[in-house]
Design an enzyme around this catalytic site. Structure first.
Site, PDB file in Angstrom:
ATOM      1  N   ASP A 250       0.763  -1.102   0.038  1.00 30.37           N
ATOM      2  CA  ASP A 250      -0.014   0.006  -0.221  1.00 30.37           C
ATOM      3  C   ASP A 250       1.133   1.058   0.089  1.00 30.37           C
ATOM      4  O   ASP A 250       2.175   0.924   0.098  1.00 30.37           O
ATOM      5  CB  ASP A 250      -0.938   0.203   1.204  1.00 30.37           C
ATOM      6  CG  ASP A 250      -2.102   0.836   1.157  1.00 30.37           C
ATOM      7  OD1 ASP A 250      -2.214   1.807   0.202  1.00 30.37           O
ATOM      8  OD2 ASP A 250      -3.349   0.628   1.806  1.00 30.37           O
ATOM      9  N   GLU A 456     -10.228   7.142   3.143  1.00 32.97           N
ATOM     10  CA  GLU A 456      -9.336   6.445   4.017  1.00 32.97           C
ATOM     11  C   GLU A 456      -9.403   6.726   5.518  1.00 32.97           C
ATOM     12  O   GLU A 456     -10.677   6.912   6.202  1.00 32.97           O
ATOM     13  CB  GLU A 456      -7.807   6.442   3.627  1.00 32.97           C
ATOM     14  CG  GLU A 456      -7.597   5.762   2.270  1.00 32.97           C
ATOM     15  CD  GLU A 456      -6.267   5.793   1.830  1.00 32.97           C
ATOM     16  OE1 GLU A 456      -5.549   4.917   2.444  1.00 32.97           O
ATOM     17  OE2 GLU A 456      -5.964   6.405   0.886  1.00 32.97           O
TER      18      GLU A 456
END
Length: 564
Positions: A250, A456
């Protein structure tokens, strides 16, 4: 002269043979050669620097012609709604599907997850027909998305038709939807059996279907950072499940192996690469990463076999995608961008995903569908005329933007005005006071409220409340006139305190640019058919609470949804 001519002809023929031999020798350029042969041929020609370049994914903000000359071509980053529109931009790789199982709506990425139930998430990587009989109603919500994944994002990348497809990415491996209190990147406390039975099943299907890549989660499992978890990445994903694509980190994921992040970058590189990460999403520190990994390889801390394994996996995906034959954007796809056909598909998806949670005081006296012909109606709320709120995060910009000047589409207010009878007066007030509502002689009101834009970690919320002045708008309007409240949210939010004053309640989620799909159903051109793919709680104190829990006491249960 004849001898001289023959001599020169001989040289010419020999030159041709040499040229032909050279072309034949460069197998990696020949699309007719087996992929493994092309990989082997190209890797023989690559330096260590070029191999590490393949393992480095940098952010577009630091990408330049000069940088690109120093790393071989990098796969670009952005995922979008359909492969055809992605291909129109020249991008061949989409960071989708997210097959997280969101077990707590407080998680800021919960709207990226299809469900709290792994069976529904699993279904997104299988064919719709496999589950049609078992989950006919719940999957109505999933069907348009499933089509996008199976048909356009090309989970089955090893049978990819690269002219019209893009590589997919299953994420985030593993347990990202089960973190404590839903905090993004937090620790997931669960047994190995629980991890494999709840969070792993969708990956089984993704790997079987040939998903191109798998992205690692920023979260930890029982205190071990997933980016450092050799057992789950190499032993389980690669060796047990036989995943043949490449594993990608990520964003700055290896930096977060240490606390604080980037405290010991050499250690992070060593641990992440040895855990089995093949491509590292570096963002801007690419020089430090390349230098660090090169040093670790040259000093035998990381064996060359680990580098070669990573590069083989990356090249396999790139060869399969046809990047060596067609490296540039195909302008013939440009007409797909924002096409009317795609907008109609999006509108259909909106209609099918709306969930009707309440409709009048009883089934005998429903409020919906609303009459199109009325003397005067009121439309209120912060989300009535705001495309940014309808779309949420990951739209044009990372976090999304409030307002209607950043993308094109139809707000729900405009959709209502387009749908009602021409003689019906539509009055819009974002947050009207009770006296205005009482004196307006409105036939009914539609209130549109919800969450702000987020993505997020910025979406993590411990209270899950509606954006102000949403609660006041509900109270002011619904206390004075018959009202339908439409929630524009990425997840269930606190609504129980206002439920008694609301006549009809609709969960519209994040409908995107095609607000006309909401009006289609509110006014009865189509019926409500959506079902909840996650539990709607009464209070946040109940969280986490999921279907099947021993003390399951929801406001609206998993699978609930009224029809019209």
């Amino acid at each position: 002269m004849v001898r001289i001519s023959h001599f020169f002809w001989g040289i010419l023929i020999m030159g041709c043979w040499a040229a032909m031999a050279e072309v034949e020798y460069m197998k990696y350029k020949d699309p007719k050669q087996p992929i493994n042969a092309r990989i082997k041929d190209l890797m023989k020609r690559m330096t260590l620097e070029e191999k590490i370049g393949q393992m480095s994914q940098i952010d577009r903000t630091v990408a330049s012609e000069q940088v690109m000359k120093k790393d071989p071509k990098l796969v670009k980053r952005i995922g979008t709604a359909t492969a055809l529109e992605v291909r129109a931009t020249g991008i061949r790789y989409t960071f989708a599907p997210c097959i997280a199982v969101c077990r707590d709506p407080r998680w800021g990425r919960c709207y990226e997850s299809y469900s709290e139930d792994h069976k529904i998430v699993q279904a997104m990587t299988r064919s719709y027909q496999d589950y049609k009989e078992k989950f006919p109603l719940i999957l109505e919500r999933a069907c348009p998305l499933l089509t996008a994944i199976m048909g356009k994002q090309c989970v089955a990348t090893y049978t990819i038709q690269y002219e019209t497809k893009v590589a997919a990415c299953a994420k985030h491996y593993l347990g990202d939807g089960g973190t404590t209190k839903g905090i993004d990147g937090n620790n997931t406390m669960i047994s190995r059996h629980g991890l494999l039975s709840i969070h792993m099943p969708a990956y089984y299907n993704a790997v079987i279907k040939g998903v191109s890549t798998v992205m690692i989660s920023q979260s930890s499992w029982n205190g071990i950072k997933m980016h450092a978890n050799h057992d789950l990445i190499t032993n389980y994903l690669k060796n047990t499940l036989r995943f043949r694509g490449f594993v990608i980190s990520d964003w700055e994921g290896i930096d977060r192996i240490t606390s604080p992040p980037h405290a010991n970058y050499t250690y992070s590189i060593l641990t992440g690469i040895q855990a089995g990460i093949d491509m590292v999403m570096i963002a801007s520190r690419y020089k430090e990463f390349i230098a660090g990994l090169t040093l670790l390889v040259k000093n035998n801390f990381i064996p060359m076999s680990r580098i070669d394994d990573a590069v083989k996996r990356i090249l396999r995906v790139k060869f399969t995608m046809g990047l060596f034959e067609s490296p540039y954007a195909d302008n013939s796809f440009v007409n797909y961008l924002g096409s009317q056909e795609h907008r109609e598909l999006a509108r259909e998806a909106v209609r099918k995903t709306l969930v009707l949670l309440k409709n009048g005081e009883s089934a005998d006296k429903p409020l919906l569908p609303l009459p199109k012909k009325a003397k005067k109606i009121l439309v209120a709320g912060s989300h009535a005329d705001n495309l940014g709120y309808q779309c949420g995060g990951w739209t044009i910009t990372w976090q999304g933007l409030s307002g209607s000047n950043h993308t094109s589409g139809t707000t729900i207010l405009s959709a209502i005005e387009n749908t009602v009878d021409p003689t019906t007066e539509v009055v819009y007030r974002e947050n009207p006071d009770p006296n205005f509502v009482k004196s307006g002689e409105f036939s009914y009101a539609i209130v549109l409220v919800g969450e702000p834009v987020y993505a997020e970690t910025f979406g993590d919320s411990l209270n899950l409340t509606i954006l102000e002045p949403g609660p006041a708008t509900i109270t002011n309007v619904c206390g004075s006139v018959k009202c339908t409240v439409v929630l524009i949210t990425g997840r269930p939010v606190v609504i129980q305190p206002y439920l008694s004053t609301i006549d009809a309640l609709v969960a519209a989620w994040l409908p995107g640019t095609e607000g006309q799909g909401v009006a289609d159903v509110l006014f009865g051109d189509y019926g409500f058919m959506g079902k909840l793919s996650r539990t709607w709680f009464k209070t946040v104190d109940q969280l986490p609470m999921n279907v099947g829990d021993k003390h399951y006491d929801p406001l609206f249960p998993f699978g609930f949804g009224l029809t019209t």
